[in-house]
Design a protein around this motif. Structure first.
Motif, short mmCIF file in Angstrom:
data_model
loop_
_atom_site.label_atom_id
_atom_site.label_comp_id
_atom_site.label_asym_id
_atom_site.label_seq_id
_atom_site.Cartn_x
_atom_site.Cartn_y
_atom_site.Cartn_z
N SER A 154 -10.22 53.99 -27.69
CA SER A 154 -11.20 53.84 -26.62
C SER A 154 -10.93 52.49 -25.98
CB SER A 154 -12.65 54.02 -27.11
OG SER A 154 -13.05 53.02 -28.00
N ASP A 155 -11.86 51.55 -26.03
CA ASP A 155 -11.66 50.29 -25.32
C ASP A 155 -11.50 49.09 -26.25
OD1 ASP A 155 -14.26 50.44 -26.21
OD2 ASP A 155 -15.17 49.70 -24.37
N GLY A 156 -11.00 49.33 -27.46
CA GLY A 156 -10.69 48.23 -28.37
C GLY A 156 -9.24 47.82 -28.23
N SER A 157 -8.90 46.67 -28.79
CA SER A 157 -7.53 46.16 -28.66
C SER A 157 -6.68 46.38 -29.91
CB SER A 157 -7.55 44.66 -28.35
OG SER A 157 -8.14 43.93 -29.42
N LYS A 172 -8.14 53.91 -22.57
CA LYS A 172 -9.46 54.54 -22.59
C LYS A 172 -10.54 53.54 -22.14
CE LYS A 172 -10.60 58.10 -23.74
NZ LYS A 172 -10.78 58.75 -25.02
N TYR A 173 -10.18 52.69 -21.17
CA TYR A 173 -11.16 51.76 -20.63
C TYR A 173 -12.01 52.45 -19.57
CZ TYR A 173 -8.93 47.91 -23.05
OH TYR A 173 -8.44 47.08 -24.02
N PHE A 174 -13.29 52.11 -19.53
CA PHE A 174 -14.21 52.71 -18.58
C PHE A 174 -14.02 52.11 -17.19
CE2 PHE A 174 -16.27 53.59 -22.62
CZ PHE A 174 -16.76 54.87 -22.44
N SER A 175 -14.38 52.89 -16.18
CA SER A 175 -14.26 52.43 -14.80
C SER A 175 -15.05 51.14 -14.57
CB SER A 175 -14.75 53.52 -13.85
OG SER A 175 -16.07 53.93 -14.18
N THR A 176 -16.23 51.05 -15.19
CA THR A 176 -17.05 49.86 -15.04
C THR A 176 -16.35 48.62 -15.58
OG1 THR A 176 -19.04 51.23 -15.30
CG2 THR A 176 -19.31 48.86 -15.55
N GLN A 177 -15.69 48.75 -16.70
CA GLN A 177 -14.96 47.63 -17.29
C GLN A 177 -13.83 47.17 -16.37
OE1 GLN A 177 -13.98 49.83 -20.86
NE2 GLN A 177 -15.29 48.52 -22.11
N ILE A 178 -13.09 48.13 -15.84
CA ILE A 178 -11.95 47.80 -14.99
C ILE A 178 -12.41 47.13 -13.70
CG2 ILE A 178 -10.13 48.84 -13.58
CD1 ILE A 178 -9.72 50.85 -15.89
N LEU A 179 -13.45 47.68 -13.07
CA LEU A 179 -13.90 47.12 -11.80
C LEU A 179 -14.53 45.74 -11.99
CD1 LEU A 179 -14.24 47.64 -8.75
CD2 LEU A 179 -16.58 48.32 -9.26
N HIS A 180 -15.38 45.58 -13.00
CA HIS A 180 -16.04 44.30 -13.21
C HIS A 180 -15.01 43.19 -13.46
CE1 HIS A 180 -18.42 41.27 -15.55
NE2 HIS A 180 -19.29 41.51 -14.57
N ALA A 181 -14.01 43.48 -14.28
CA ALA A 181 -12.96 42.50 -14.57
C ALA A 181 -12.18 42.15 -13.31
CB ALA A 181 -12.02 43.03 -15.65
#
Length: 291
Positions: free
Chosen positions: A11-14, A128-137
Motif C-alpha cells: 500500500s503506501d509504506g516504504s 499503492k499511494y493514494f491520489s490525495t498523498q500524491i497531490l498534497h506532496a
C-alpha cells in the motif's frame, strides 16, 4: 509488545513485507499484523516464506478497509482474516484501486488548474499511494501555493484529506461514499473471512464530536472492537477508549500505523513516543489462524 497496524510497499509504506518481519524481530515484538490499505498483497508476497526464519512472534493476517460512515470516509481494521476468502471477493483488487485513484487524481488536478494552483502536469498513481498523498506532496513542492491553505492543511496530509477532500464545501471534495463500503458491509466481509473488525484511529477523523461519532458507529452493532493505542492518540485518549471498550464489551487493539519513511516520526511497536503497545490487550481475542 505488539503492533497491529503496519503498512508495507503493497500500500503506501516504504518497507517490503519481509523487512517488516526482520524489524519486528529486532524490536522484540511478540505479535504483529500487516494492515495495508485495501490490500492483502503483503501476504501474497510472503506466501512461500518461512515466517519463523525472520520473525519468531505471531503474525495476524490483517487489512485496513476503506469505509464510510455518515458521509465521512473512515477505516476499518480486519484481523484474523482468511486471505483467500478476501481475495475471492475482488474488493481489494489492484485494478479497482488504480481506476478509482486515477479518477480522483484527475478531478483534483482539474481543481488545481481552476484555482490557478501550481502543480506538476505529469502526476499519476505510482505504487499503492493514494491520489490525495500524491497531490498534497506535489502542491508542497511549490512555495507559492502555501498562501492558499491554512498552516495545518499545508503541513498535514491528514488535515488536507479530512478537511478538504472529505469536505463537501471544499473545491477538493471527492464523493467517496459511492466507492467505499459501509461499516456494516466492511464488518460483514471481515466476519465472512473469519476475522474480527475494529474501528481504526478514532482521533484521526476531523469531526465535531469524537464521542458522538464513536457512539453512532458502535450503535450499529457491527464491529468487534476499537483501536485504542495509535500514534494519533494521547495517553488520555487511549485510556478513554480502553474504558469505553470495557464498558461496551468491545475488544481493544493497538498499532503504530507504521509507514516507514512516509511517517518518519512513527516507530514500529509504539503508539506515541516511548509508549509500547501491550500484549495483554490482545489476549482476549487472539485469532487462532496465526503463524
Amino acid at each position: 509488545m505488539i503492533d497491529l497496524h503496519i503498512h508495507t510497499t503493497t500500500s503506501d509504506g516504504s518497507d517490503e513485507p519481509i523487512d517488516i518481519l526482520i524489524k519486528a524481530q529486532q524490536l522484540g515484538l511478540k505479535c504483529i499484523s500487516i494492515t495495508d490499505h485495501d490490500s492483502i498483497g503483503a501476504y501474497k508476497k510472503l506466501k512461500n516464506t518461512n515466517i519463523l526464519n525472520h520473525f519468531k512472534g505471531k503474525l495476524i493476517p490483517g487489512c485496513e478497509f476503506s469505509a464510510v460512515h455518515n458521509g465521512k470516509p473512515i477505516e476499518i481494521l480486519g484481523y484474523g482474516i482468511d486471505i483467500d476468502i478476501i481475495s475471492s471477493t475482488g474488493i481489494v483488487s489492484d485494478d479497482k484501486f488504480y481506476e478509482r485513484e486515477n479518477a480522483y487524481l484527475k478531478k483534483m488536478m482539474d481543481v488545481c488548474r481552476n484555482l490557478n494552483l501550481k502543480y506538476s502536469d505529469n502526476l499519476s498513481i505510482k505504487g499503492k499511494y493514494f491520489s490525495t498523498q500524491i497531490l498534497h506532496a506535489d502542491l508542497r513542492k511549490y512555495p507559492e501555493n502555501e498562501k492558499y491553505f491554512t498552516k495545518e492543511i499545508w503541513e498535514s496530509l491528514n488535515a488536507f484529506y479530512r478537511t478538504c477532500v472529505n469536505n463537501p464545501d471544499s473545491p477538493f471534495f471527492l464523493d467517496q461514499a459511492k466507492d467505499y463500503l459501509t461499516v456494516q458491509e466492511a464488518a460483514a466481509l471481515i466476519k465472512k473471512a473469519g476475522g474480527k473488525s475494529f474501528l481504526a484511529h478514532l482521533y484521526g477523523y476531523f469531526v465535531d464530536d469524537h464521542e458522538d461519532f464513536l457512539n453512532s458507529i458502535v450503535s450499529l452493532n457491527a464491529l468487534d472492537g476499537i483501536e485504542c493505542y495509535h500514534s494519533l492518540h494521547s495517553m488520555d485518549k487511549t485510556k478513554y477508549l480502553l474504558n469505553y471498550c470495557n464498558e461496551h464489551r468491545l475488544y481493544a487493539s493497538g498499532g503504530s500505523d507504521y509507514h516507514g519513511t512516509l511517517k518518519p516520526n512513527v516507530k514500529m511497536g509504539e503508539s506515541i513516543t516511548n509508549t509500547k503497545i501491550p500484549y495483554d490487550i490482545l489476549k482476549p481475542w487472539l485469532p487462532s489462524n496465526v503463524t
